[in-house]
Design a protein around this motif. Structure first.
Motif, PDB file in Angstrom:
ATOM      1  N   TYR A  25     -48.178  11.704 -59.405  1.00 29.67           N
ATOM      2  CA  TYR A  25     -47.163  12.306 -60.270  1.00 29.67           C
ATOM      3  C   TYR A  25     -46.751  13.677 -59.750  1.00 29.67           C
ATOM      4  CZ  TYR A  25     -44.948  14.072 -64.525  1.00 29.67           C
ATOM      5  OH  TYR A  25     -44.066  14.608 -65.424  1.00 29.67           O
ATOM      6  N   ALA A  26     -47.703  14.425 -59.181  1.00 29.80           N
ATOM      7  CA  ALA A  26     -47.390  15.755 -58.654  1.00 29.80           C
ATOM      8  C   ALA A  26     -46.781  15.688 -57.261  1.00 29.80           C
ATOM      9  CB  ALA A  26     -48.668  16.610 -58.630  1.00 29.80           C
ATOM     10  N   VAL A  27     -47.159  14.672 -56.469  1.00 30.58           N
ATOM     11  CA  VAL A  27     -46.713  14.605 -55.075  1.00 30.58           C
ATOM     12  C   VAL A  27     -45.295  14.069 -54.945  1.00 30.58           C
ATOM     13  CG1 VAL A  27     -47.136  13.359 -52.908  1.00 30.58           C
ATOM     14  CG2 VAL A  27     -49.016  14.498 -54.101  1.00 30.58           C
ATOM     15  N   VAL A  28     -44.905  13.086 -55.776  1.00 32.50           N
ATOM     16  CA  VAL A  28     -43.585  12.455 -55.631  1.00 32.50           C
ATOM     17  C   VAL A  28     -42.449  13.467 -55.745  1.00 32.50           C
ATOM     18  CG1 VAL A  28     -41.987  10.845 -56.740  1.00 32.50           C
ATOM     19  CG2 VAL A  28     -44.335  10.142 -56.256  1.00 32.50           C
ATOM     20  N   PRO A  29     -42.394  14.336 -56.752  1.00 29.19           N
ATOM     21  CA  PRO A  29     -41.307  15.339 -56.780  1.00 29.19           C
ATOM     22  C   PRO A  29     -41.328  16.261 -55.569  1.00 29.19           C
ATOM     23  CG  PRO A  29     -42.411  15.204 -58.915  1.00 29.19           C
ATOM     24  CD  PRO A  29     -43.235  14.422 -57.959  1.00 29.19           C
ATOM     25  N   LEU A  30     -42.527  16.564 -55.097  1.00 32.47           N
ATOM     26  CA  LEU A  30     -42.630  17.423 -53.914  1.00 32.47           C
ATOM     27  C   LEU A  30     -42.023  16.733 -52.697  1.00 32.47           C
ATOM     28  CD1 LEU A  30     -43.754  20.015 -52.613  1.00 32.47           C
ATOM     29  CD2 LEU A  30     -45.911  18.786 -52.267  1.00 32.47           C
ATOM     30  N   ARG A 163     -39.885   7.146 -52.766  1.00 28.55           N
ATOM     31  CA  ARG A 163     -40.733   7.160 -53.959  1.00 28.55           C
ATOM     32  C   ARG A 163     -41.488   5.844 -54.108  1.00 28.55           C
ATOM     33  NH1 ARG A 163     -36.480  10.233 -56.273  1.00 28.55           N
ATOM     34  NH2 ARG A 163     -35.456   8.354 -57.068  1.00 28.55           N
ATOM     35  N   LYS A 164     -40.794   4.742 -53.849  1.00 29.59           N
ATOM     36  CA  LYS A 164     -41.453   3.442 -53.951  1.00 29.59           C
ATOM     37  C   LYS A 164     -42.603   3.332 -52.955  1.00 29.59           C
ATOM     38  CE  LYS A 164     -37.323   0.940 -55.523  1.00 29.59           C
ATOM     39  NZ  LYS A 164     -36.330  -0.119 -55.158  1.00 29.59           N
ATOM     40  N   TYR A 165     -42.340   3.798 -51.712  1.00 32.44           N
ATOM     41  CA  TYR A 165     -43.388   3.714 -50.694  1.00 32.44           C
ATOM     42  C   TYR A 165     -44.587   4.601 -51.067  1.00 32.44           C
ATOM     43  CZ  TYR A 165     -39.932   1.396 -47.736  1.00 32.44           C
ATOM     44  OH  TYR A 165     -39.010   0.525 -47.226  1.00 32.44           O
ATOM     45  N   VAL A 166     -44.305   5.817 -51.572  1.00 31.90           N
ATOM     46  CA  VAL A 166     -45.398   6.734 -51.935  1.00 31.90           C
ATOM     47  C   VAL A 166     -46.232   6.168 -53.082  1.00 31.90           C
ATOM     48  CG1 VAL A 166     -45.924   9.007 -52.927  1.00 31.90           C
ATOM     49  CG2 VAL A 166     -44.246   8.795 -51.086  1.00 31.90           C
ATOM     50  N   ILE A 167     -45.537   5.664 -54.129  1.00 29.87           N
ATOM     51  CA  ILE A 167     -46.259   5.090 -55.275  1.00 29.87           C
ATOM     52  C   ILE A 167     -47.072   3.877 -54.830  1.00 29.87           C
ATOM     53  CG2 ILE A 167     -45.964   3.923 -57.492  1.00 29.87           C
ATOM     54  CD1 ILE A 167     -43.548   5.747 -57.987  1.00 29.87           C
ATOM     55  N   GLY A 168     -46.464   3.054 -53.966  1.00 24.99           N
ATOM     56  CA  GLY A 168     -47.199   1.896 -53.458  1.00 24.99           C
ATOM     57  C   GLY A 168     -48.423   2.299 -52.662  1.00 24.99           C
ATOM     58  N   LEU A 169     -48.243   3.357 -51.818  1.00 21.86           N
ATOM     59  CA  LEU A 169     -49.370   3.831 -51.016  1.00 21.86           C
ATOM     60  C   LEU A 169     -50.508   4.329 -51.902  1.00 21.86           C
ATOM     61  CD1 LEU A 169     -50.640   4.615 -48.301  1.00 21.86           C
ATOM     62  CD2 LEU A 169     -49.414   6.809 -48.462  1.00 21.86           C
ATOM     63  N   PHE A 170     -50.169   5.133 -52.919  1.00 19.71           N
ATOM     64  CA  PHE A 170     -51.206   5.650 -53.808  1.00 19.71           C
ATOM     65  C   PHE A 170     -51.864   4.521 -54.613  1.00 19.71           C
ATOM     66  CE2 PHE A 170     -49.387   9.866 -53.078  1.00 19.71           C
ATOM     67  CZ  PHE A 170     -50.536  10.644 -53.043  1.00 19.71           C
ATOM     68  N   SER A 171     -51.080   3.540 -55.004  1.00 21.71           N
ATOM     69  CA  SER A 171     -51.656   2.405 -55.735  1.00 21.71           C
ATOM     70  C   SER A 171     -52.648   1.653 -54.855  1.00 21.71           C
ATOM     71  CB  SER A 171     -50.552   1.460 -56.209  1.00 21.71           C
ATOM     72  OG  SER A 171     -49.657   2.128 -57.081  1.00 21.71           O
ATOM     73  N   LEU A 172     -52.239   1.441 -53.608  1.00 21.89           N
ATOM     74  CA  LEU A 172     -53.142   0.758 -52.680  1.00 21.89           C
ATOM     75  C   LEU A 172     -54.413   1.568 -52.456  1.00 21.89           C
ATOM     76  CD1 LEU A 172     -53.596  -1.614 -50.755  1.00 21.89           C
ATOM     77  CD2 LEU A 172     -52.416  -0.304 -48.970  1.00 21.89           C
ATOM     78  N   LEU A 173     -54.230   2.893 -52.285  1.00 25.07           N
ATOM     79  CA  LEU A 173     -55.399   3.763 -52.115  1.00 25.07           C
ATOM     80  C   LEU A 173     -56.318   3.687 -53.329  1.00 25.07           C
ATOM     81  CD1 LEU A 173     -53.932   7.001 -50.489  1.00 25.07           C
ATOM     82  CD2 LEU A 173     -55.581   5.425 -49.476  1.00 25.07           C
TER      83      LEU A 173
END
Length: 751
Positions: A25-30, A163-173
């Motif tokens: 949540y903090a990284v995506v806007p950044l 954003r989709k790639y970042v959220i997907g990456l964090f979900s996978l992590l």
């Protein structure tokens, strides 16, 4: 089982997922912001390159006013899909050439912003646009400015993809880390459970030392073994709990387990003293928790009680062997009195015992005083009592119950003369930590004397632990912490905790008797029938927290002025050790405080505190217990404190509230009492207010629970446990003696 594993896994997964979600949540806007800034810099560079490419043709076409050629030039430039519109403005700020897509509202941007910088990003209904301006001048003459407008919609599309790639990456992590964490946690938990089970099996069954303890469980291994030992002791305490211990059961135990062996009790204070009064010689019971506890045991066991004859008419009531049968009304055992001179009493009792050992063992912030002359008297008196034990013993293996800190040297002295004797020493006061006990100049002699005991008892496991650590610090011994034994000089001493108690009343009283007590006590003090009463019963001793108790009462009346005139504290304080300066000063302080508080809150005949600094017999004290709503026990440090249990035993109506200091041994048992820190005046004041305002239903629930516990764990159970342990030790010693004797005979036959 699967559901429990799922719940256990969720304990790890949910916090981890929450943390990773917050990070995302903090990284995506950044990342959005960084991406936007990167694209803006890229468009700035592209716009600058394109403007440079368009400058040369415009230098030729603009002076000629070749509109057709300029429009063709702009159209060719718009073939770049990202370039949205182009315009050329003359020096006056009029857009003379522009593409059809150029927004009319954009104009030539002639207005100057407040901060001097024009924003390159401009929002429009169709989406954000990137606008760049380039000024065209030749030979110092301004030709106009070129405005390039780029479409930013592609950046929004790329940002959404990012954003989709970042959220997907964090979900996978999150999934991968959770699975690894759960897997490792399950492996660790399984190893821990297996290790703990191994320790439990090794302790409960035969000790299995072949398996080494895993490293992760080693820090807890000693604690687990100590807990197992504590559990086994507690289980032993609670066995046969369905049967109430009575005098008859204790007598049966003596007959069955000890084969009728004689029992000798040694204490400084006698259970009955004869005093000369105006009405002649009267029998009195001294104010002593020790007497309250041990005297019923002697009634059940018979035997002989050896004590200091301190009554003014004691010599007149004994026979030629200094014996007198007691109790006077129904004799059941013999009291043997030992006489002391004033000098001996001053040095042994008032000096070493009560100016030295008493403050040493109590955390009451009074400095202990040790004198060589007092120590010499202490040794001499201990020897005299040891000689009396030997003289009174009819056999060479009696059971000797040594009571309290007055006779720390006596166990070894008796053992030297009666090697087969079973000596049970009970230390009625707390035992300090090794550092505090190190103050005593004769610490080694005291420890050696106590280790002459077969069994050494304390009120709590904590005091046992302190004693073992003190022995370990000061003597060369072998200590088995798991079995709680000390081997010294070839002799074994078992150190155990035996929480002392009282004799449960044989016949309960009905509510009419309690109502009569309430009425008569209030009438005697001129109080109305609905007046709230609290009672305190103590010796006038600085360890009993009497000053702190009065401060709590004062604070309660300050916080709750509506109780002024409706509440009174009756403090029964039997004078003790009045020849010592510390006790004289303490009594003066108590009386001064009572006078000050009464002067502050008194109104007419009303006094919030009634101090009764005089001796009261047990029947009188019981009347006050039954008449009061609250009993306050605020000791600063106490081995057990039997006043708390006496109050509970007196409340046959299941009413009343006990306010109990956390620094008493009783607080470890009576969990339904209102436990307080007596040094925390506000806490004690609020507990007292809660006690006097407690609903009857809650009082009844708490009191019934405490009464059940005190009734089951009475003084006969306390004595029975010690005597059972003594019987086991005696049986073991007799078997070992027969084995040694048989071995010697066999050896002589061989020779």
């Amino acid at each position: 089982m699967p559901s429990r594993l799922i719940r256990l896994s969720l304990r790890f997964v949910l916090p981890l997922a929450l943390v990773i979600g917050l990070i995302a949540y903090a990284v995506v806007p950044l990342i959005d912001n960084l991406t936007l800034r990167w694209f803006v810099r890229d468009l700035d560079a592209r716009s600058q390159s394109l403007a440079i490419a368009l400058q040369e043709p415009l230098f030729e076409y603009v002076p000629q006013k070749a509109e057709k050629r300029i429009n063709q030039l702009f159209d060719r430039a718009l073939r770049d899909e990202r370039l949205y519109a182009i315009a050329f403005c003359d020096p006056s700020g009029a857009a003379i050439y522009k593409t059809n897509t150029y927004p009319a509202s954009l104009g030539c941007r002639t207005e100057q912003p407040r901060d001097g910088r024009k924003e390159s990003l401009v929002s429009f209904p169709q989406g954000p646009l990137h606008v760049s301006e380039s000024q065209l001048d030749t030979d110092g003459q301004v030709l106009g400015k070129l405005i390039l407008v780029h479409d930013m919609s592609f950046i929004e599309r790329r940002s959404a993809d990012t954003r989709k790639y970042v959220i997907g990456l964090f979900s996978l992590l999150a999934i991968v880390i959770s699975m690894i964490t759960v897997f490792v946690a399950h492996l660790s938990w399984r190893d821990w459970i297996a290790s703990v089970k191994g320790i439990l099996r090794g302790e409960i069954g035969m000790q299995n030392r072949q398996q080494t303890t895993p490293p992760e469980i080693r820090p807890l291994e000693s604690d687990l073994r100590a807990l197992l030992h504590e559990f086994s002791v507690e289980r032993r305490e609670r066995d046969d709990s369905t049967h109430l211990w009575t005098p008859e059961k204790l007598r049966d135990l003596l007959h069955d387990e000890l084969a009728g062996d004689e029992v000798l009790v040694v204490s400084n204070r006698e259970p009955y003293l004869h005093a000369r009064t105006r009405n002649g010689i009267e029998v009195q019971r001294p104010a002593s928790g020790l007497v309250t506890a041990v005297e019923p045991v002697m009634r059940a066991c018979s035997g002989t009680w050896i004590a200091h004859g301190s009554g003014s008419a004691d010599r007149e009531t004994v026979d030629r062997d200094d014996r007198v049968p007691v109790p006077p009304a129904n004799p059941s055992y013999t009291l043997r009195r030992v006489w002391l001179t004033k000098e001996e009493e001053k040095g042994y009792y008032y000096g070493f015992a009560n100016e030295g050992l008493w403050p040493l063992c109590h955390i009451a912030h009074v400095r202990p005083v040790f004198r060589s002359s007092d120590w010499e008297q202490y040794v001499a008196v201990n020897q005299r009592f040891a000689d009396a034990v030997v003289a009174e013993a009819r056999t060479d293996d009696p059971v000797v119950l040594v009571q309290d800190y007055h006779f720390a040297l006596l166990p070894r002295m008796v053992k030297e003369q009666l090697p087969k004797a079973t000596i049970i020493t009970f230390w009625h006061i707390p035992w300090p930590n090794p550092e505090s006990f190190g103050i005593c100049p004769w610490r080694e002699e005291i420890l050696e004397g106590l280790l002459g005991s077969t069994i050494l008892g304390f009120h709590t496991p904590f005091h046992c632990k302190n004693f073992l650590e003190t022995v370990d610090r000061n003597l060369e011994t072998r200590i088995e912490y798991e079995s709680s034994t000390v081997s010294y000089g070839g002799k074994l001493t078992q150190v155990e905790h035996y929480p002392i108690s009282i004799a449960w009343p044989e016949q309960p009283v009905n509510n009419d008797v309690i109502a009569e007590c309430r009425k008569t006590v209030r009438d005697e003090h001129g109080l109305p029938s609905n007046h709230l009463l609290a009672v305190g019963v103590d010796r006038l001793d600085y360890t009993k927290g009497i000053v702190e108790r009065f401060q709590a009462i004062e604070r309660m009346l300050e916080l709750h002025p509506d109780l002024v005139g409706k509440f009174t504290m009756i403090q029964i304080a039997a004078p003790t050790r009045s020849s010592l300066d510390e006790y004289q000063n303490f009594e003066t302080r108590v009386r001064t405080m009572v006078q000050r508080i009464n002067n502050r809150f008194s109104n007419g005949n009303y006094q919030p505190i009634i101090l009764k600094a005089e001796h009261h017999d047990s029947e009188q004290v019981t009347r006050y217990y039954r008449a009061s709503e609250v009993c306050m026990v605020t000791s600063l440090h106490d081995g057990m404190n039997l006043v708390a249990k006496e109050f509970i035993a007196a409340r046959d109506d299941d009413r009343g509230v006990l306010v109990l200091s956390q620094f008493t041994g009783a607080a470890r048992e009576l969990h339904e009492a209102l436990v307080v820190n007596p040094y925390h005046i506000e806490q004690s004041a609020e507990a007292l207010y809660r006690a006097v305002t407690m609903p009857e239903a809650e009082q009844c629930e708490r009191m019934r629970s405490m009464r059940s516990l005190v009734k089951d764990f009475n003084i006969y159970r306390w004595a029975g446990r010690m005597l059972l342990d003594a019987a086991r030790v005696r049986q073991r010693e007799r078997i070992m003696s027969k084995i040694r004797s048989h071995s010697r005979k066999s050896l002589r036959r061989v020779v």
